[in-house]
Structures are given as structure tokens and as C-alpha cells.
Scaffold this active site. Structure first.
Site, PDB file in Angstrom:
ATOM      1  N   TRP A 163       0.787  -1.223   0.000  1.00 38.67           N
ATOM      2  CA  TRP A 163       0.000   0.000   0.000  1.00 38.67           C
ATOM      3  C   TRP A 163       0.826   1.282   0.000  1.00 38.67           C
ATOM      4  CZ3 TRP A 163       1.876   2.334   4.262  1.00 38.67           C
ATOM      5  CH2 TRP A 163       2.283   1.531   5.343  1.00 38.67           C
ATOM      6  N   LYS A 187      -3.787  -9.148  -6.371  1.00 37.51           N
ATOM      7  CA  LYS A 187      -4.507  -9.002  -5.117  1.00 37.51           C
ATOM      8  C   LYS A 187      -4.151  -7.633  -4.585  1.00 37.51           C
ATOM      9  CE  LYS A 187      -4.358  -9.180  -1.027  1.00 37.51           C
ATOM     10  NZ  LYS A 187      -4.709  -8.138   0.025  1.00 37.51           N
ATOM     11  N   GLU A 263       9.875  -9.431  -2.608  1.00 39.46           N
ATOM     12  CA  GLU A 263      10.583  -8.252  -2.110  1.00 39.46           C
ATOM     13  C   GLU A 263       9.952  -7.897  -0.780  1.00 39.46           C
ATOM     14  OE1 GLU A 263      11.436  -3.557  -2.921  1.00 39.46           O
ATOM     15  OE2 GLU A 263      10.986  -4.808  -4.664  1.00 39.46           O
ATOM     16  N   CYS A 298      10.225   0.528   1.474  1.00 43.16           N
ATOM     17  CA  CYS A 298      11.022  -0.630   1.879  1.00 43.16           C
ATOM     18  C   CYS A 298      12.510  -0.332   1.947  1.00 43.16           C
ATOM     19  CB  CYS A 298      10.753  -1.800   0.939  1.00 43.16           C
ATOM     20  SG  CYS A 298      11.068  -1.452  -0.804  1.00 43.16           S
ATOM     21  N   GLU A 397      11.936  -3.686  11.297  1.00 46.67           N
ATOM     22  CA  GLU A 397      11.446  -2.647  10.390  1.00 46.67           C
ATOM     23  C   GLU A 397      10.264  -1.915  11.022  1.00 46.67           C
ATOM     24  OE1 GLU A 397      10.575  -2.335   5.652  1.00 46.67           O
ATOM     25  OE2 GLU A 397       9.634  -4.000   6.713  1.00 46.67           O
TER      26      GLU A 397
END
Length: 501
Positions: A163, A187, A263, A298, A397
Site C-alpha cells: 500500500w 490481489k 521483495e 522498503c 522494520e
């Protein structure tokens, strides 16, 4: 073009027409339950979408299979390229609508999203042009025999997308898959399904056959799990957290031997050596590398590794850089940092802020605050110092605007510190010493490492979005090559033919 509050009603009207899965060139209603959506800038209701159950996912895969076997998979490379270039032009023409959806669904600042989406069509063009250049190989040619390797489309690709940067993340999966001759089922993220639906409709308008680009809406444990495990897929591509990446890989292997591209998470360091501290212009670049998109990307370099004794200089430099980064309403042209994308993600990020206060010193960078709604999901970009090595804040993270400042004693210590994480996605090194830069880059375990010899060198080159380069994540950051020609080839399968005459 800047987006403004005056555009919001147009975006809201657009959202009402994008509510259910898109299969075989049409909207498919029903299946699952309604899924609520909130505007992260003010917690306003954005209306519901209809989630897909297992039956809807199966319909999407069947549609993609028919299209591959009877339409898209039979097109000549020339015709495939021509349609994708038309599609790229349509994306350019609808960049404003795509930007409005990003603002509403995940709170991306309009000015920033508009600048990025203005080049979204280039991702399709990049891969469409590879159709002419990526061919098979001749591996043996003699008078009585000849061998060739063909690059064939895999077939039906399933993609599960995140997102944080909605338009780009969808196209980075869709563009190479379609260019290589595959059909695809995406998806969509629960937070931004309408952005994906609009991209699919534009593909139909461009002339791509029904079933080439399908979209299912739903939650990961239902729609995502069924797509990943589906026995009639030939490849699964996933972008998201490492925990979910493991689940996707297990699901993909449970019903058929199909490859996966993953990823996943990152905890990327930026290592700054002593000689790079002399140029005060470095701090805005280091700030950008960590806090762009409110830290929700990321490859965010959210670990600042610096020589011992330089800590206060780093804090002062980042506070000065923060003055140019206004936190505010995504519809305000002055906003550079928007809200966290969802209430659930906000709670997760706030948990890390609490941990930072308990285990180190949390420093608010004091970014200027524009107009914000008190109900919005806003946090203040901050850094944390004084952490013990191995702290969860250094290894997990956050996916939010929180940077750790970590101290090293020498090059070997910097390497050990940079590698002290389960992730290996990206890293950067700042030094004018080529020998030091090379040693660091060669020993840091990451899919991509940028070595900056100076601030001027960093400014003269721009960041790339994965279309002109390629990499493979390491450790828990993923599996498989993304980007460039090698990323295109990942969506194909080699077939060897040997002719005996």
C-alpha cells in the site's frame, strides 16, 4: 500538477465507482463481506469495498488462464508492445485521478504523488521496449545441428502488492508480467484497492483483452492466501513484509512447484565516514533517505551509522534539515510528509516510539506542522540515540518516520554493525575514499549499495525506481531478481530446442 482540497470531491466521486473485484474486463460483485476504508488524514469514512472470497479468486485465475491461452499469450511481440505503449499513454493522461486516489486512500502528499505518478507510464514503456531486445539465445550452430533457447511467457502470474506507493508498486509487477506475455491477477492492498482497480480499467481502455489484467479485493488470509496457493498459477510475485513473504512462499509451494519473487522488509543503513561530515549539505539528503513518504518505503535508510564522537553533529544536522519538511494535510501543496497510512500502522509505529523512549533518547526533529486534522494518523519524524546494540529498534522494520543513530569505531565495526540485522535490501555509503567505499560496499550484505563520493555526486544522479537497474534482495529481504532486463526475464521461462539435421 499540484493537488488541492478542491480536487477531493472529484476523487471521492471516482471512488464510488470502484468498489468490487475486476475480472474478465468487468466488475464482479459479491463473494465476501464489505471492507471499510478510512482517510488517514482525518479518519473520514471512504466507503466500503466488496471483498473477494475463494470463489472470486478462482474466477479471476480462470479468466487470466483463458486470456493467456486464447488471446494475450498468442499476440505477436509487436502487437503486445503497441498495446502496452497505448496503456502507458493512458496512465499519463489519468495521472491526476491516480494521485487523488493515493491521497485519499493512504495519505500520500499530493504534490509528491503527482510528481511520481507523472512518470508512472515510463515503467510500462521501459518494459514494453524490452520486448524487442530480450530474445532467445543460440547456443550451438553446426552444419548438421543447431541449438536455441527460447524465452517463453510463464503463463498466469499472481501478484500481491503493498500500500505504501500504490501506483508504482502495482506497475512494477504488472509491467514486466504483461510485457513478457503473461496475464496477471493482482490481489490489491486492503488500504488502496481503488488505485489498482483504476489501473486495470485503463488497461482495458487501452485495448488489452479481457482477462489480461484482473484484480481481486480482499484480505490477505483469504484472497491473498488463495491466490498464492492456487495450483493454476505459474508464478507468484509478492511485495510486503517478511513475515507475510514466508507465508506466501509456503502457500505457493503447497499445491504446485511454481517460482516466487519476494521483495520483503528492509532495515537499511546509511554509513557516513568522517570525511563526509565536512559538507553540511549532506543532511537534507540523509533526511530524505530515511523520512521520504513518512518512512513508509522498503528501502528507507532508517539506520544512520556514524563514527563515534560525531553524534551531536548528526543530531544538529538532521534538525536543521527537518525545517524544510512540513508535516500536514496531503491536499496542502506545502506538505512534504503526510500521515501514517492506516490506524493499525499508526498503532504499530507508536509502539516503537514508546520502546525508543524506554531504551534510548528519543529526539523529535521538530518538523514544521501545517494544517492537520486532530483525528488524522500523524506522528512526528524523530531519531533515537543511545540504544544498546541489537535493540529491536535497530533490527526490526518500523515502516514509519523513526531513525536510529548508531556509532562505530572503525570500518570493520561499521561493517559488523550494518550487517547486524536479518534484512539485506539496501544500503548507502558516504565517503570520498574509494578504497573505504569499496570495502564497505563489498562487505555489506544488501541487494543494492549506493556509494556517494560527495554531495554533488549524489545530487547529480537521481534515484531510480527499479526499471533501469536490477537487484536481488538478501537474507530476510526477499528472493528473486527485480528490475531491468533480468527482472523482465524473471517473468519468462527458458526452453531449450535442439535441431538435428
Amino acid at each position: 500538477m499540484n493537488q488541492s482540497r478542491a480536487d477531493i470531491p472529484r476523487g471521492t466521486a471516482l471512488m464510488t465507482s470502484l468498489r468490487a473485484s475486476w475480472i474478465d474486463g468487468r466488475t464482479v460483485d459479491g463473494g465476501g463481506s464489505a471492507m471499510a476504508h478510512r482517510n488517514p488524514a482525518n479518519d473520514a469514512d471512504l466507503g466500503d469495498t466488496e471483498t473477494a472470497d475463494v470463489r472470486i479468486v478462482d474466477l479471476a485465475v480462470s479468466s487470466a488462464r483463458r486470456c493467456f491461452e486464447h488471446s494475450w499469450g498468442l499476440l505477436s511481440p509487436y502487437d503486445r508492445k503497441k498495446l502496452l505503449l497505448v496503456y502507458a499513454n493512458l496512465i499519463d493522461e489519468h495521472a491526476e485521478e491516480l494521485t487523488l486516489l493515493e491521497m485519499l486512500e493512504v495519505g500520500r502528499p499530493g504534490t509528491d504523488a503527482a510528481g511520481l505518478n507523472a512518470s508512472a507510464g515510463d515503467i510500462l514503456r521501459s518494459y514494453a521496449l524490452k520486448i524487442d531486445t530480450v530474445n532467445g539465445d543460440m547456443f550451438r550452430s553446426e552444419e548438421r545441428r543447431m541449438g536455441v533457447v527460447l524465452r517463453r511467457a510463464r503463463g498466469v502470474v499472481g501478484a500481491i502488492v503493498p500500500w505504501n506507493v500504490p501506483v508504482m508498486n502495482v506497475l512494477l509487477r504488472v509491467a514486466p508480467a504483461l510485457a513478457a506475455g503473461n496475464t496477471i491477477v493482482v490481489k490489491a492492498s486492503e488500504l488502496c484497492p481503488r488505485t489498482t482497480l483504476l489501473l486495470a480499467r485503463l488497461a482495458m481502455e487501452a485495448g488489452l483483452p479481457d482477462g489480461a489484467f484482473n484484480v481481486v479485493i480482499g484480505e490477505g488470509p483469504v484472497a491473498g492466501a488463495r491466490l498464492a496457493e492456487h495450483p493454476d498459477l505459474n508464478l507468484v510475485a509478492f511485495t510486503g513484509s517478511s513475515v507475510t513473504g514466508h507465508a506466501v512462499a509456503r502457500a505457493a509451494a503447497s499445491t504446485s512447484f511454481k517460482p516466487v519473487l519476494l521483495e520483503c522488509g528492509g532495515k537499511s543503513p546509511q554509513v557516513v565516514l568522517d570525511d563526509a561530515f565536512d559538507d553540511e549539505r549532506i543532511w537534507p539528503l540523509l533526511f530524505f533517505s530515511a523520512f521520504w513518504n513518512t518512512g513508509q518505503w522498503c528501502v528507507a535508510k532508517t539506520r544512520l551509522l556514524i563514527p563515534r564522537g560525531r553524534e551531536q553533529q548528526a543530531i544538529d544536522g538532521l534538525i536543521a534539515a527537518a525545517r524544510d519538511w512540513q508535516v500536514g494535510d496531503p491536499a496542502d501543496a506545502s506538505t512534504r510528509l503526510g500521515p501514517i497510512a492506516s490506524r493499525a500502522q499508526l498503532a504499530r509505529v507508536q509502539g516503537y516510539y514508546t520502546a525508543a523512549s524506554a531504551t534510548g533518547e528519543l529526539v523529535d526533529l521538530d518538523c514544521p506542522r501545517g494544517i492537520t486534522d486532530s483525528s488524522g494518523y500523524y506522528v512526528s519524524p524523530s531519531i533515537v540515540t543511545g540504544l544498546p546494540r541489537g535493540s529491536v529498534l535497530q533490527t526490526e522494520e518500523v515502516f514509519g518516520p523513526l531513525m536510529t543513530v548508531e556509532l562505530f569505531d572503525d570500518l570493520d565495526d561499521a561493517i559488523a554493525l550494518a550487517n547486524d540485522t536479518a534484512f539485506g535490501l539496501s544500503a548507502s555509503v558516504w565517503t570520498a575514499r574509494s578504497d573505504h567505499g569499496y570495502k564497505l560496499a563489498r562487505n555489506i550484505r544488501a541487494g543494492g549499495v549506493s556509494i556517494f563520493s560527495s554531495v554533488d555526486a549524489a545530487r547529480s544522479t537521481g534515484p531510480e525506481l527499479g526499471t533501469a537497474r536490477y537487484f536481488e534482495p538478501q537474507k530476510e529481504s526477499g528472493l528473486g531478481v527485480d528490475g531491468g532486463e533480468h527482472g523482465y526475464l524473471a517473468y519468462t521461462t527458458p526452453q531449450s530446442l535442439y535441431f538435428h539435421n
